[in-house]
Write a protein that holds these residues in place. Structure first.
Motif, PDB file in Angstrom:
ATOM      1  N   ASN A  31     -47.842  40.532 -44.848  1.00  0.00           N
ATOM      2  CA  ASN A  31     -47.555  39.569 -45.910  1.00  0.00           C
ATOM      3  C   ASN A  31     -48.154  38.191 -45.657  1.00  0.00           C
ATOM      4  OD1 ASN A  31     -45.893  41.553 -47.083  1.00  0.00           O
ATOM      5  ND2 ASN A  31     -44.146  40.887 -45.853  1.00  0.00           N
ATOM      6  N   TYR A  32     -48.855  38.037 -44.540  1.00  0.00           N
ATOM      7  CA  TYR A  32     -49.306  36.709 -44.138  1.00  0.00           C
ATOM      8  C   TYR A  32     -50.822  36.650 -43.943  1.00  0.00           C
ATOM      9  CZ  TYR A  32     -44.434  35.618 -43.185  1.00  0.00           C
ATOM     10  OH  TYR A  32     -43.095  35.399 -43.304  1.00  0.00           O
ATOM     11  N   ALA A  33     -51.359  35.491 -44.267  1.00  0.00           N
ATOM     12  CA  ALA A  33     -52.677  35.136 -43.775  1.00  0.00           C
ATOM     13  C   ALA A  33     -52.503  34.685 -42.324  1.00  0.00           C
ATOM     14  CB  ALA A  33     -53.282  34.010 -44.607  1.00  0.00           C
ATOM     15  N   MET A  34     -53.512  34.967 -41.508  1.00  0.00           N
ATOM     16  CA  MET A  34     -53.417  34.656 -40.087  1.00  0.00           C
ATOM     17  C   MET A  34     -54.612  33.826 -39.650  1.00  0.00           C
ATOM     18  SD  MET A  34     -50.652  36.196 -39.199  1.00  0.00           S
ATOM     19  CE  MET A  34     -50.778  36.008 -37.417  1.00  0.00           C
ATOM     20  N   ALA A  49     -60.902  30.183 -37.239  1.00  0.00           N
ATOM     21  CA  ALA A  49     -61.062  31.480 -37.890  1.00  0.00           C
ATOM     22  C   ALA A  49     -59.774  31.823 -38.614  1.00  0.00           C
ATOM     23  CB  ALA A  49     -61.393  32.573 -36.873  1.00  0.00           C
ATOM     24  N   HIS A  50     -59.922  32.436 -39.774  1.00  0.00           N
ATOM     25  CA  HIS A  50     -58.736  32.954 -40.449  1.00  0.00           C
ATOM     26  C   HIS A  50     -59.057  34.253 -41.150  1.00  0.00           C
ATOM     27  CE1 HIS A  50     -60.029  31.522 -44.435  1.00  0.00           C
ATOM     28  NE2 HIS A  50     -60.154  30.303 -43.958  1.00  0.00           N
ATOM     29  N   ALA A  97     -49.328  32.123 -38.571  1.00  0.00           N
ATOM     30  CA  ALA A  97     -49.159  32.952 -39.765  1.00  0.00           C
ATOM     31  C   ALA A  97     -48.742  32.048 -40.908  1.00  0.00           C
ATOM     32  CB  ALA A  97     -48.088  34.014 -39.519  1.00  0.00           C
ATOM     33  N   GLY A  98     -49.394  32.230 -42.032  1.00  0.00           N
ATOM     34  CA  GLY A  98     -49.079  31.414 -43.191  1.00  0.00           C
ATOM     35  C   GLY A  98     -48.993  32.246 -44.452  1.00  0.00           C
ATOM     36  N   ARG A  99     -48.309  31.719 -45.439  1.00  0.00           N
ATOM     37  CA  ARG A  99     -48.140  32.465 -46.682  1.00  0.00           C
ATOM     38  C   ARG A  99     -49.434  32.587 -47.465  1.00  0.00           C
ATOM     39  NH1 ARG A  99     -44.129  36.082 -47.080  1.00  0.00           N
ATOM     40  NH2 ARG A  99     -42.134  35.179 -46.425  1.00  0.00           N
ATOM     41  N   ALA A 103     -52.565  27.482 -46.996  1.00  0.00           N
ATOM     42  CA  ALA A 103     -51.558  26.885 -46.111  1.00  0.00           C
ATOM     43  C   ALA A 103     -52.116  26.738 -44.699  1.00  0.00           C
ATOM     44  CB  ALA A 103     -50.305  27.746 -46.105  1.00  0.00           C
ATOM     45  N   LEU A 104     -52.830  27.732 -44.243  1.00  0.00           N
ATOM     46  CA  LEU A 104     -53.426  27.644 -42.902  1.00  0.00           C
ATOM     47  C   LEU A 104     -54.455  26.519 -42.840  1.00  0.00           C
ATOM     48  CD1 LEU A 104     -53.947  31.415 -42.020  1.00  0.00           C
ATOM     49  CD2 LEU A 104     -52.153  29.897 -41.195  1.00  0.00           C
ATOM     50  N   ILE A 105     -55.269  26.406 -43.877  1.00  0.00           N
ATOM     51  CA  ILE A 105     -56.281  25.353 -43.910  1.00  0.00           C
ATOM     52  C   ILE A 105     -55.627  23.982 -43.863  1.00  0.00           C
ATOM     53  CG2 ILE A 105     -58.026  24.273 -45.387  1.00  0.00           C
ATOM     54  CD1 ILE A 105     -58.782  27.140 -46.282  1.00  0.00           C
ATOM     55  N   ARG A 106     -54.468  23.846 -44.475  1.00  0.00           N
ATOM     56  CA  ARG A 106     -53.743  22.572 -44.462  1.00  0.00           C
ATOM     57  C   ARG A 106     -52.920  22.395 -43.199  1.00  0.00           C
ATOM     58  NH1 ARG A 106     -52.997  24.362 -49.747  1.00  0.00           N
ATOM     59  NH2 ARG A 106     -50.891  25.077 -49.298  1.00  0.00           N
ATOM     60  N   GLY A 107     -53.001  23.387 -42.300  1.00  0.00           N
ATOM     61  CA  GLY A 107     -52.246  23.291 -41.058  1.00  0.00           C
ATOM     62  C   GLY A 107     -50.762  23.541 -41.230  1.00  0.00           C
ATOM     63  N   ARG A 108     -50.419  24.221 -42.308  1.00  0.00           N
ATOM     64  CA  ARG A 108     -49.008  24.423 -42.624  1.00  0.00           C
ATOM     65  C   ARG A 108     -48.631  25.891 -42.504  1.00  0.00           C
ATOM     66  NH1 ARG A 108     -47.833  20.248 -47.665  1.00  0.00           N
ATOM     67  NH2 ARG A 108     -48.385  18.362 -46.523  1.00  0.00           N
TER      68      ARG A 108
END
Length: 122
Positions: A31-34, A49-50, A97-99, A103-108
């Motif tokens: 369920n998450y982007a990593m 990397a994501h 792990a981000g939704r 969110a990952l790009i924003r560091g959240r």
């Protein structure tokens, strides 16, 4: 309670390879982007990397062609294969792990590991 735990860091020489692992517990990675972030001494944390929940990948220019991010949702694992390592790759590596990728790009990211040290000697 959800946890991410990185492993696989260490001291290597220029040109060597390492494979980092990130084990997830208490959450389903499907369920998450990593993502993998690095933080070198005196520098800000950087997303290098994501991988989306659908498997789409992105690499920062600094690692493109040398690093490969992958995920095994069945095992709840994230990996970072690092080849042709350089001294400038020396940093603490964190998985998150981000939704969403955004969110990952924003560091959240919702969940973060404790980090694993990678040191590349010249």
């Amino acid at each position: 309670q959800a946890h991410l735990v990185e492993s696989g860091g260490g001291l290597v020489q220029t040109g060597d390879s390492l494979r980092l692992s990130c084990a997830a517990s208490g959450l389903t990675l499907d369920n998450y982007a990593m993502g993998w972030y690095v933080q070198a001494p005196g520098k800000e944390r950087e997303l290098v990397a994501h991988i989306s929940s659908g498997g789409n990948t992105y690499y920062a220019d600094s690692v493109k062609g040398r690093f490969t991010i992958s995920r095994d949702n069945a095992q709840n694992m994230l990996y970072l294969q690092m080849n042709s390592l350089k001294p400038e790759d020396t940093a603490v590596y964190y998985c998150a792990a981000g939704r969403s990728v955004g969110a990952l790009i924003r560091g959240r990211g919702n969940y973060w590991g404790q980090g694993t040290q990678v040191t590349v000697s010249s």
